[in-house]
Design a protein around this motif. Structure first.
Motif, PDB file in Angstrom:
ATOM      1  N   GLU A 146       0.830  -1.203   0.000  1.00 57.35           N
ATOM      2  CA  GLU A 146       0.000   0.000   0.000  1.00 57.35           C
ATOM      3  C   GLU A 146       0.863   1.252   0.000  1.00 57.35           C
ATOM      4  OE1 GLU A 146      -2.895   2.624  -0.319  1.00 57.35           O
ATOM      5  OE2 GLU A 146      -3.097   0.464  -0.627  1.00 57.35           O
ATOM      6  N   THR A 147       2.020   1.194   0.638  1.00 58.72           N
ATOM      7  CA  THR A 147       2.947   2.321   0.586  1.00 58.72           C
ATOM      8  C   THR A 147       3.420   2.553  -0.844  1.00 58.72           C
ATOM      9  OG1 THR A 147       3.694   1.836   2.838  1.00 58.72           O
ATOM     10  CG2 THR A 147       5.107   3.245   1.492  1.00 58.72           C
ATOM     11  N   VAL A 148       3.756   1.466  -1.547  1.00 53.08           N
ATOM     12  CA  VAL A 148       4.174   1.575  -2.945  1.00 53.08           C
ATOM     13  C   VAL A 148       3.045   2.168  -3.791  1.00 53.08           C
ATOM     14  CG1 VAL A 148       4.864   0.260  -4.991  1.00 53.08           C
ATOM     15  CG2 VAL A 148       5.829  -0.313  -2.752  1.00 53.08           C
ATOM     16  N   ALA A 149       1.827   1.695  -3.586  1.00 54.17           N
ATOM     17  CA  ALA A 149       0.685   2.215  -4.340  1.00 54.17           C
ATOM     18  C   ALA A 149       0.441   3.687  -4.029  1.00 54.17           C
ATOM     19  CB  ALA A 149      -0.567   1.390  -4.029  1.00 54.17           C
ATOM     20  N   ARG A 150       0.633   4.073  -2.777  1.00 54.19           N
ATOM     21  CA  ARG A 150       0.456   5.471  -2.402  1.00 54.19           C
ATOM     22  C   ARG A 150       1.495   6.357  -3.083  1.00 54.19           C
ATOM     23  NH1 ARG A 150      -0.806   7.490   3.701  1.00 54.19           N
ATOM     24  NH2 ARG A 150      -2.562   6.113   3.277  1.00 54.19           N
ATOM     25  N   MET A 151       2.741   5.878  -3.162  1.00 55.33           N
ATOM     26  CA  MET A 151       3.785   6.623  -3.881  1.00 55.33           C
ATOM     27  C   MET A 151       3.394   6.805  -5.345  1.00 55.33           C
ATOM     28  SD  MET A 151       6.636   7.211  -1.950  1.00 55.33           S
ATOM     29  CE  MET A 151       7.442   6.530  -0.472  1.00 55.33           C
ATOM     30  N   SER A 152       2.893   5.737  -5.951  1.00 57.25           N
ATOM     31  CA  SER A 152       2.507   5.798  -7.364  1.00 57.25           C
ATOM     32  C   SER A 152       1.402   6.824  -7.570  1.00 57.25           C
ATOM     33  CB  SER A 152       2.053   4.407  -7.828  1.00 57.25           C
ATOM     34  OG  SER A 152       1.578   4.452  -9.152  1.00 57.25           O
ATOM     35  N   ARG A 153       0.386   6.803  -6.712  1.00 61.22           N
ATOM     36  CA  ARG A 153      -0.720   7.756  -6.851  1.00 61.22           C
ATOM     37  C   ARG A 153      -0.227   9.188  -6.705  1.00 61.22           C
ATOM     38  NH1 ARG A 153      -3.493   3.813  -3.765  1.00 61.22           N
ATOM     39  NH2 ARG A 153      -3.161   5.004  -1.844  1.00 61.22           N
ATOM     40  N   ALA A 154       0.648   9.416  -5.738  1.00 61.08           N
ATOM     41  CA  ALA A 154       1.144  10.769  -5.492  1.00 61.08           C
ATOM     42  C   ALA A 154       1.971  11.272  -6.679  1.00 61.08           C
ATOM     43  CB  ALA A 154       1.969  10.795  -4.210  1.00 61.08           C
ATOM     44  N   LEU A 155       2.830  10.413  -7.223  1.00 64.29           N
ATOM     45  CA  LEU A 155       3.641  10.827  -8.364  1.00 64.29           C
ATOM     46  C   LEU A 155       2.784  11.060  -9.602  1.00 64.29           C
ATOM     47  CD1 LEU A 155       6.839   8.623  -8.015  1.00 64.29           C
ATOM     48  CD2 LEU A 155       6.659  11.096  -7.759  1.00 64.29           C
ATOM     49  N   HIS A 156       1.790  10.205  -9.780  1.00 62.63           N
ATOM     50  CA  HIS A 156       0.899  10.379 -10.934  1.00 62.63           C
ATOM     51  C   HIS A 156       0.181  11.722 -10.854  1.00 62.63           C
ATOM     52  CE1 HIS A 156      -1.538   9.022 -14.288  1.00 62.63           C
ATOM     53  NE2 HIS A 156      -2.625   9.367 -13.635  1.00 62.63           N
ATOM     54  N   SER A 157      -0.118  12.158  -9.642  1.00 57.64           N
ATOM     55  CA  SER A 157      -0.770  13.448  -9.441  1.00 57.64           C
ATOM     56  C   SER A 157       0.201  14.613  -9.575  1.00 57.64           C
ATOM     57  CB  SER A 157      -1.421  13.482  -8.053  1.00 57.64           C
ATOM     58  OG  SER A 157      -1.954  14.754  -7.766  1.00 57.64           O
ATOM     59  N   GLU A 158       1.440  14.410  -9.132  1.00 56.59           N
ATOM     60  CA  GLU A 158       2.420  15.505  -9.066  1.00 56.59           C
ATOM     61  C   GLU A 158       3.166  15.741 -10.381  1.00 56.59           C
ATOM     62  OE1 GLU A 158       3.970  17.479  -6.556  1.00 56.59           O
ATOM     63  OE2 GLU A 158       2.444  17.083  -5.042  1.00 56.59           O
ATOM     64  N   ILE A 159       3.491  14.671 -11.118  1.00 60.62           N
ATOM     65  CA  ILE A 159       4.378  14.779 -12.271  1.00 60.62           C
ATOM     66  C   ILE A 159       3.570  14.733 -13.568  1.00 60.62           C
ATOM     67  CG2 ILE A 159       6.437  13.890 -13.403  1.00 60.62           C
ATOM     68  CD1 ILE A 159       6.910  14.756 -10.520  1.00 60.62           C
ATOM     69  N   ALA A 160       3.689  15.769 -14.363  1.00 56.76           N
ATOM     70  CA  ALA A 160       2.995  15.819 -15.656  1.00 56.76           C
ATOM     71  C   ALA A 160       3.813  15.081 -16.707  1.00 56.76           C
ATOM     72  CB  ALA A 160       2.784  17.267 -16.082  1.00 56.76           C
ATOM     73  N   PHE A 161       3.150  14.251 -17.489  1.00 55.89           N
ATOM     74  CA  PHE A 161       3.838  13.563 -18.586  1.00 55.89           C
ATOM     75  C   PHE A 161       4.105  14.566 -19.694  1.00 55.89           C
ATOM     76  CE2 PHE A 161       4.217  11.088 -22.450  1.00 55.89           C
ATOM     77  CZ  PHE A 161       5.054  10.061 -22.046  1.00 55.89           C
ATOM     78  N   ASP A 162       5.391  14.789 -20.000  1.00 55.02           N
ATOM     79  CA  ASP A 162       5.773  15.797 -20.981  1.00 55.02           C
ATOM     80  C   ASP A 162       7.033  15.319 -21.708  1.00 55.02           C
ATOM     81  OD1 ASP A 162       6.541  17.969 -22.479  1.00 55.02           O
ATOM     82  OD2 ASP A 162       6.528  19.411 -20.828  1.00 55.02           O
ATOM     83  N   PRO A 163       6.901  14.803 -22.930  1.00 52.94           N
ATOM     84  CA  PRO A 163       8.064  14.267 -23.663  1.00 52.94           C
ATOM     85  C   PRO A 163       9.043  15.334 -24.108  1.00 52.94           C
ATOM     86  CG  PRO A 163       6.089  14.177 -25.016  1.00 52.94           C
ATOM     87  CD  PRO A 163       5.633  14.570 -23.642  1.00 52.94           C
TER      88      PRO A 163
END
Length: 291
Positions: A146-163
């Motif tokens: 759940e800690t790993v999943a929480r990290m993933s959710r937070a990064l998905h929210s924080e980091i914009a995908f920009d090539p």
């Protein structure tokens, strides 16, 4: 699920290149959840030296060398992969505050041992900013998964995908501070965050099947190489793979090519040569389900 896969990486040089030595990691892995049915790495033109084998982590590796000068060459993989993988339905991971004890009780140093994935590596270093971000995601008694999943959710929210925001040399810290990047950057940030709080984490390169918009034909070459992470969630659950770019557990749409500590261990093309002037590179990927 069966997939037919084609990967082509081309290089061209303004001035002919000489003394080329290259290591390729382009052939998908075979293991418990994935089987290479057929396929081989092809090189054009034929190299003066070629040796196929495996690296420390069990990835398929092809070493090639050219003695003469070349203005262009291409590396290709074409083959079929049987992917049969479903994420486990139950969280069998230990609480995060118990993970250090389980690590201490793990004495093996085989290639998949979590001890190889805890410290610094070529592309993953200590970052105070990422460490602070990682600690903000923790909660007492929370299981590792759940800690790993929480990290993933937070990064998905924080980091914009920009090539356009980064390139292959961008560090995890630079991408994190910019809050922009691609799958390689997001994976490196997450690996850094997990290691900062004591969770062993590694890098996975591969392919992700993409679906065209409804009603539109699938485009050849529309797929791209992808990256995600794997985290060790304790001795009972072992390694779990997560795709933080899409905030999802890895499943049968993800086809693994190589695993390592970071991108430096799994780069599809890595080597050295002697040349001058400009060069150009291109790549195309097709991942086609077999129906």
């Amino acid at each position: 699920m069966l997939y037919d896969i084609r990967l082509t990486i081309r290089y061209s040089y303004q001035s002919p290149a000489a003394a080329n030595r290259t290591v390729l990691r382009m052939q998908p892995l075979s293991g418990p959840d994935q089987r290479l049915v057929s396929g081989r790495v092809a090189i054009d033109p034929e190299p003066d030296f070629r040796q196929d084998g495996e690296d420390f982590f069990g990835n398929a590796r092809t070493e090639v060398a050219y003695d003469g000068q070349l203005s262009e060459y291409a590396f290709r993989f074409a083959g079929r992969v049987d992917r049969n993988f479903e994420p486990g339905a139950f969280d069998l991971s230990c609480p995060l505050d118990m993970l250090a004890r389980e690590l201490a009780d793990t004495h093996s140093i085989v290639p998949q041992s979590p001890h190889h994935f805890l410290g610094r590596s070529s592309r993953v270093r200590h970052s105070p900013e990422i460490a602070a971000f990682a600690r903000d995601q923790l909660e007492p008694g929370l299981p590792v998964l759940e800690t790993v999943a929480r990290m993933s959710r937070a990064l998905h929210s924080e980091i914009a995908f920009d090539p356009t925001a980064t390139d292959v040399t961008t560090s995890a810290e630079e991408a994190f501070l910019a809050r922009r990047g691609v799958c390689q950057d997001i994976s490196h940030i997450m690996i850094t965050a997990l290691r900062e709080v004591g969770i062993p984490a590694g890098y996975v390169s591969g392919f992700l099947r993409t679906e065209p918009p409804e009603g539109e034909a699938r485009l050849d070459g529309a797929d791209a190489m992808h990256a995600w992470i794997r985290a060790w969630c304790g001795s009972e659950m072992g390694w779990v793979e997560m795709d933080p770019t899409n905030d999802m557990r890895v499943g049968e749409d993800h086809i693994t090519v190589a695993m390592g500590r970071d991108y430096a261990d799994v780069a599809p093309v890595k080597g050295s040569l002697r040349t001058a002037g400009l060069h150009a590179t291109s790549h195309s990927v097709d991942v086609v389900p077999v129906v």
